[in-house]
Design a protein around this motif. Sequence first.
Motif, PDB file in Angstrom:
ATOM      1  N   LYS A 183      29.086  35.740  12.178  1.00  0.00           N
ATOM      2  CA  LYS A 183      29.612  34.528  13.287  1.00  0.00           C
ATOM      3  C   LYS A 183      30.560  35.142  14.157  1.00  0.00           C
ATOM      4  O   LYS A 183      31.705  35.718  13.176  1.00  0.00           O
ATOM      5  N   GLN A 184      31.217  34.458  14.925  1.00  0.00           N
ATOM      6  CA  GLN A 184      31.541  34.199  16.200  1.00  0.00           C
ATOM      7  C   GLN A 184      32.584  34.117  15.843  1.00  0.00           C
ATOM      8  O   GLN A 184      33.294  32.706  14.789  1.00  0.00           O
ATOM      9  N   LYS A 185      33.729  34.991  15.912  1.00  0.00           N
ATOM     10  CA  LYS A 185      35.329  34.452  16.061  1.00  0.00           C
ATOM     11  C   LYS A 185      35.754  33.368  17.407  1.00  0.00           C
ATOM     12  O   LYS A 185      35.805  33.896  18.111  1.00  0.00           O
ATOM     13  N   ILE A 186      36.392  31.745  16.380  1.00  0.00           N
ATOM     14  CA  ILE A 186      36.677  31.317  17.480  1.00  0.00           C
ATOM     15  C   ILE A 186      38.227  31.232  17.533  1.00  0.00           C
ATOM     16  O   ILE A 186      39.071  30.878  16.553  1.00  0.00           O
ATOM     17  N   ASN A 187      38.950  32.035  19.097  1.00  0.00           N
ATOM     18  CA  ASN A 187      40.259  31.504  18.946  1.00  0.00           C
ATOM     19  C   ASN A 187      40.770  30.666  19.394  1.00  0.00           C
ATOM     20  O   ASN A 187      40.643  29.412  19.902  1.00  0.00           O
ATOM     21  N   SER A 188      41.793  29.498  17.627  1.00  0.00           N
ATOM     22  CA  SER A 188      42.352  28.423  18.158  1.00  0.00           C
ATOM     23  C   SER A 188      43.266  28.277  19.095  1.00  0.00           C
ATOM     24  O   SER A 188      44.347  27.207  19.023  1.00  0.00           O
TER      25      SER A 188
END
Length: 90
Positions: A3-8
């Motif tokens: 899964k792609q890392k989502i930068n919050s």
Amino acid sequence: MPKQKINSGASNYTAPAGTTSRTPVKLNATGTPRWYIVLMLGLMILGLAWLVVNYLAGPSIDFMANLGAWNYLIGFALLIVGLLMTMGWK
């Protein structure tokens, strides 16, 4: 598939150099000249008037009676030229 890392957190995006101003720029501040609008509307009104006069009193006016069916071409040509001029109106 991973899964792609989502930068919050904060965004890492930086604007390209020279694009800091977002103020809109007017390209043509002058607009359409007054004579253009008058000519455009005048041609449309003249074409309409030519057709109406031809329809109502064409046979009793000598030069219009001599033109015959050409009256329709003249009237519609004036209308079309006026309508085509609307494309240049800003």
